[in-house]
Write a protein that holds these residues in place. Sequence first.
Motif, PDB file in Angstrom:
ATOM      1  N   ARG A  22      -7.289   6.781   6.947  1.00 41.96           N
ATOM      2  CA  ARG A  22      -7.325   8.626   7.133  1.00 41.96           C
ATOM      3  C   ARG A  22      -6.447   8.492   6.208  1.00 41.96           C
ATOM      4  NH1 ARG A  22      -7.921   6.149  12.656  1.00 41.96           N
ATOM      5  NH2 ARG A  22      -6.659   6.989  13.443  1.00 41.96           N
ATOM      6  N   MET A  23      -4.710   8.750   6.668  1.00 44.43           N
ATOM      7  CA  MET A  23      -3.776   9.779   6.104  1.00 44.43           C
ATOM      8  C   MET A  23      -4.371   9.096   4.180  1.00 44.43           C
ATOM      9  SD  MET A  23      -0.049   9.055   5.728  1.00 44.43           S
ATOM     10  CE  MET A  23       0.009   8.540   4.533  1.00 44.43           C
ATOM     11  N   VAL A  24      -4.648   8.117   3.861  1.00 40.80           N
ATOM     12  CA  VAL A  24      -5.165   8.078   2.011  1.00 40.80           C
ATOM     13  C   VAL A  24      -6.263   8.847   2.131  1.00 40.80           C
ATOM     14  CG1 VAL A  24      -5.498   5.907   0.639  1.00 40.80           C
ATOM     15  CG2 VAL A  24      -3.697   6.520   2.077  1.00 40.80           C
ATOM     16  N   ARG A  25      -7.037   8.258   2.751  1.00 44.97           N
ATOM     17  CA  ARG A  25      -8.547   9.265   2.304  1.00 44.97           C
ATOM     18  C   ARG A  25      -8.399  10.919   2.520  1.00 44.97           C
ATOM     19  NH1 ARG A  25     -10.925   4.628   5.788  1.00 44.97           N
ATOM     20  NH2 ARG A  25     -10.623   6.279   7.728  1.00 44.97           N
ATOM     21  N   ALA A  26      -7.743  11.515   3.431  1.00 47.47           N
ATOM     22  CA  ALA A  26      -7.491  12.448   3.429  1.00 47.47           C
ATOM     23  C   ALA A  26      -6.321  13.618   2.704  1.00 47.47           C
ATOM     24  CB  ALA A  26      -7.206  13.110   4.722  1.00 47.47           C
ATOM     25  N   ILE A  27      -5.813  12.443   2.163  1.00 47.13           N
ATOM     26  CA  ILE A  27      -4.417  12.983   0.782  1.00 47.13           C
ATOM     27  C   ILE A  27      -5.712  13.283  -0.914  1.00 47.13           C
ATOM     28  CG2 ILE A  27      -2.639  12.144  -0.832  1.00 47.13           C
ATOM     29  CD1 ILE A  27      -1.254  11.693   1.907  1.00 47.13           C
ATOM     30  N   LEU A  46      -0.444  -2.607  14.500  1.00 46.03           N
ATOM     31  CA  LEU A  46      -0.538  -2.978  12.799  1.00 46.03           C
ATOM     32  C   LEU A  46      -1.858  -2.085  12.504  1.00 46.03           C
ATOM     33  CD1 LEU A  46       1.877  -5.649  11.849  1.00 46.03           C
ATOM     34  CD2 LEU A  46       2.591  -3.696  11.811  1.00 46.03           C
ATOM     35  N   SER A  47      -2.675  -2.745  13.511  1.00 46.66           N
ATOM     36  CA  SER A  47      -3.794  -2.707  12.914  1.00 46.66           C
ATOM     37  C   SER A  47      -4.570  -0.570  13.312  1.00 46.66           C
ATOM     38  CB  SER A  47      -4.812  -3.590  13.755  1.00 46.66           C
ATOM     39  OG  SER A  47      -4.684  -4.497  13.591  1.00 46.66           O
ATOM     40  N   ILE A  48      -3.481  -0.504  14.229  1.00 54.37           N
ATOM     41  CA  ILE A  48      -3.538   1.275  14.355  1.00 54.37           C
ATOM     42  C   ILE A  48      -3.236   1.328  13.013  1.00 54.37           C
ATOM     43  CG2 ILE A  48      -3.251   2.349  16.051  1.00 54.37           C
ATOM     44  CD1 ILE A  48      -3.625   0.512  18.554  1.00 54.37           C
ATOM     45  N   LEU A  49      -1.303   1.050  12.778  1.00 53.01           N
ATOM     46  CA  LEU A  49      -1.377   1.646  11.902  1.00 53.01           C
ATOM     47  C   LEU A  49      -1.880   2.358   9.847  1.00 53.01           C
ATOM     48  CD1 LEU A  49       1.102   3.550  11.319  1.00 53.01           C
ATOM     49  CD2 LEU A  49       2.636   0.618  10.590  1.00 53.01           C
ATOM     50  N   ALA A  50      -2.498   1.060  10.596  1.00 56.08           N
ATOM     51  CA  ALA A  50      -3.049   0.631   9.390  1.00 56.08           C
ATOM     52  C   ALA A  50      -4.789   1.586   9.380  1.00 56.08           C
ATOM     53  CB  ALA A  50      -3.896  -0.975   9.024  1.00 56.08           C
ATOM     54  N   LYS A  51      -5.026   2.041  10.734  1.00 57.89           N
ATOM     55  CA  LYS A  51      -5.934   2.660  10.214  1.00 57.89           C
ATOM     56  C   LYS A  51      -5.957   4.101   9.939  1.00 57.89           C
ATOM     57  CE  LYS A  51      -9.257  -0.068  13.754  1.00 57.89           C
ATOM     58  NZ  LYS A  51      -9.705  -0.420  14.798  1.00 57.89           N
ATOM     59  N   ILE A  86       0.578  -1.031   0.014  1.00 61.82           N
ATOM     60  CA  ILE A  86       0.232   0.185   0.185  1.00 61.82           C
ATOM     61  C   ILE A  86       0.712   1.267  -0.328  1.00 61.82           C
ATOM     62  CG2 ILE A  86      -1.320   0.735   1.210  1.00 61.82           C
ATOM     63  CD1 ILE A  86      -2.820  -1.340   2.417  1.00 61.82           C
ATOM     64  N   ALA A  87       2.095   1.174   0.566  1.00 60.68           N
ATOM     65  CA  ALA A  87       2.930   2.186   0.696  1.00 60.68           C
ATOM     66  C   ALA A  87       3.346   2.537  -1.107  1.00 60.68           C
ATOM     67  CB  ALA A  87       4.459   1.671   1.937  1.00 60.68           C
ATOM     68  N   ASP A  92      -1.576   6.248  -6.031  1.00 60.18           N
ATOM     69  CA  ASP A  92      -2.575   5.958  -5.733  1.00 60.18           C
ATOM     70  C   ASP A  92      -3.325   5.887  -5.262  1.00 60.18           C
ATOM     71  OD1 ASP A  92      -5.303   4.543  -6.316  1.00 60.18           O
ATOM     72  OD2 ASP A  92      -3.700   1.977  -6.417  1.00 60.18           O
ATOM     73  N   TYR A  93      -4.139   6.762  -4.316  1.00 54.95           N
ATOM     74  CA  TYR A  93      -4.357   7.272  -2.927  1.00 54.95           C
ATOM     75  C   TYR A  93      -5.859   6.829  -2.814  1.00 54.95           C
ATOM     76  CZ  TYR A  93      -1.223  10.598  -3.808  1.00 54.95           C
ATOM     77  OH  TYR A  93       0.092  11.588  -4.412  1.00 54.95           O
ATOM     78  N   THR A  94      -6.601   5.485  -3.863  1.00 53.72           N
ATOM     79  CA  THR A  94      -7.950   5.081  -3.441  1.00 53.72           C
ATOM     80  C   THR A  94      -7.418   3.613  -3.325  1.00 53.72           C
ATOM     81  OG1 THR A  94      -7.472   3.742  -5.684  1.00 53.72           O
ATOM     82  CG2 THR A  94      -8.678   5.557  -5.633  1.00 53.72           C
ATOM     83  N   VAL A  95      -5.873   3.169  -2.741  1.00 53.51           N
ATOM     84  CA  VAL A  95      -6.094   1.800  -1.592  1.00 53.51           C
ATOM     85  C   VAL A  95      -6.721   1.728  -0.169  1.00 53.51           C
ATOM     86  CG1 VAL A  95      -4.325   1.108  -3.185  1.00 53.51           C
ATOM     87  CG2 VAL A  95      -3.950   2.712  -1.443  1.00 53.51           C
ATOM     88  N   GLN A  96      -6.837   0.881   0.327  1.00 54.79           N
ATOM     89  CA  GLN A  96      -7.192   1.116   1.808  1.00 54.79           C
ATOM     90  C   GLN A  96      -6.528  -0.387   2.745  1.00 54.79           C
ATOM     91  OE1 GLN A  96      -9.836   3.239   3.979  1.00 54.79           O
ATOM     92  NE2 GLN A  96      -8.719   4.674   2.198  1.00 54.79           N
ATOM     93  N   ALA A  97      -5.762  -0.066   3.366  1.00 57.42           N
ATOM     94  CA  ALA A  97      -4.847  -1.680   4.036  1.00 57.42           C
ATOM     95  C   ALA A  97      -6.627  -2.140   5.174  1.00 57.42           C
ATOM     96  CB  ALA A  97      -4.357  -1.052   4.856  1.00 57.42           C
ATOM     97  N   ASP A  98      -6.202  -3.337   5.662  1.00 59.31           N
ATOM     98  CA  ASP A  98      -7.237  -4.347   6.344  1.00 59.31           C
ATOM     99  C   ASP A  98      -6.773  -3.595   7.240  1.00 59.31           C
ATOM    100  OD1 ASP A  98      -9.144  -6.090   7.564  1.00 59.31           O
ATOM    101  OD2 ASP A  98      -7.195  -7.555   6.794  1.00 59.31           O
ATOM    102  N   GLU A  99      -8.045  -2.933   8.130  1.00 57.04           N
ATOM    103  CA  GLU A  99      -7.553  -2.157   9.855  1.00 57.04           C
ATOM    104  C   GLU A  99      -8.230  -2.906  10.870  1.00 57.04           C
ATOM    105  OE1 GLU A  99     -11.217   0.759   9.235  1.00 57.04           O
ATOM    106  OE2 GLU A  99      -8.998   1.182   8.587  1.00 57.04           O
TER     107      GLU A  99
END
Length: 592
Positions: A205-210, A196-201, A175-176, A183-190
């Motif tokens: 949020r960062m990707v959605r904001a960007i 790691l789940s906190i990091l994915a969340k 994803i990174a 590509d700002y449409t990818v989403q990680a499994d949170e």
Amino acid sequence: MISIIALVSMVSAVYISDNAQTDAHAINLSGSMRMQSYLILNKKITNNKSEEIDRLISDFEKKLSNPVLMQATKKTEKKKLHDAIWYDWNNEIKPLILDSHLTNQKLNKLEKKLNDLVANIDHLVKTYQVHAEDNNRLIRQIQAASLLITISFIFLAIYMVNHLIRRPLSDLTIIATKIGQGDYTVQADEHGHDELSILAKTINRMVRAINDSHIRMEEKVRKKTKQLERTNESIQLLYSISNKSNHSHGSNIDFQPHLSKLSEVTGIEGLELCLMTENGTKPYHHLNTKKSILPLSCRNRDCSDCVSFDSPLESEEAYTFPLVYDHNHFGVLNCVPRNHEPLHPWQSQLIQSVAEQFAITLSLKHRQDEGRRLALARERTVIARELHDSLAQALSYLKIQVAVLQKGLTDPSVDISIENTISDIKTALNGAYKELRELLTTFRLKLEGSNLHEALQESFKQLSDRFSDKEIKFNNEIKNMPFSATEQVHLLQIAREAVQNAIHHSEGSKIVILLTSRKKNGYVTLLIHDDGIGIDTLAKKENHYGLAIMKERSRSLKGTLTIGNHAKGGTEVRFDFQPEFNIPLDVEKTYD
């Protein structure tokens, strides 16, 4: 968990080993007691020496009461066996051994008791052996269970590391990489609550904001681009109108393409341009982009409302923008949006600017027409004056001569020479004809090129081509000075007439023309010098048409015309005047 299991296994092994460390000693002591009891029986039977028997009894009791053996027999079964052995020894066997008069019956009893004692000792040894074996078996079982549990936890740890760490971390890395590629449409499994789940969340949020910011930025860029394109089209439209008006050169201006372009830029189909004269109340020309949308007042040809104001007006049917410039009303530009929607500020501003450009264009055309009419009136005045000073006088003279001739023919008493009169009439006719040709040449003269310098060059080139035996040299030191149209025409006429006089009358081969300026007072000087015979040959022709027209034009420019002989020979014509745009230049020379 693996560390805890290892620790429990080691502690258990140490504890069990600690409990079993006396079993071997206890077994050894028990075995020696068994041999010791047989040895005592053997000594009692063979020599029955009390000293040796007492020593053996003492050794047996010492081994039986050994602390290791006593500590090893704390448990119930061992304790019972030990107590039974101790009881049999003290109460039954030891008294028989110490009996000095041992009969066969007692001996048999002693042997039987010793066998029973040995059996109990064997049972005790067996108990110690079983206890030691149980401890070893327990240690092996604990070690095996610990190994199995450890292996299970190792596989569990591998599964957890793969499922909870490696795979999520790999997904985050992918994803990174995609985010780094834009590509700002990818989403990680949170799913989950680990780090790691906190990091994915947080990454989501960062990707959605960007992505939201990127979308908003793209939308702003699209809007700005559209505004810039619209502004560019508006500027091009205004420039086209301005350029068209500047290059119209008195011809009728076609506003239809500009009106169509305005409709295309603003997106408004309903545009109508009504052109009126300054004092007119009805339009003399209509231009439409969509004929069916005309307001009712326009369809009824009622223009009273449109010409009664000088600022934009909004009504129920249309927006009206007057074509007003310098307090002159040239018409209106009507705008009827689709479904009568209100105009956007940029649309209103653009239509207002176009209306102003139309008004400026019509005002310039009006001024050009006025200028041409004024110039035509001035030129006609000059032509009338020149005809009066030349042809009118010649015709008057001819009229007098004809009257004299007519009188001489009808009245014989009048003494006139008919032949001389006819000769004078012919001479006057030839002179008038020649002056007429010179007038026609002068009236046909026009400005060639885009400025005075090019017009003078072209005029002198034509004369040089016609009279190849004459060298004509022209030097202009004030090319950057702006002259009015009247000044350019008069300067061109004076210069051309002076050069023609030099060609026809000077009998020289070289003519020099100089146009310069004096720095202090800003006067412009036109010098024409030839290398001919001088002014004497022209003295009898001071009233000649060419000189007269030069003087007339010099008076029109309020200048001074001087004609005389040059110090180095030839004739010099000098004309000094102050132009309207009077800016002294850095040119000041003294000419001989």
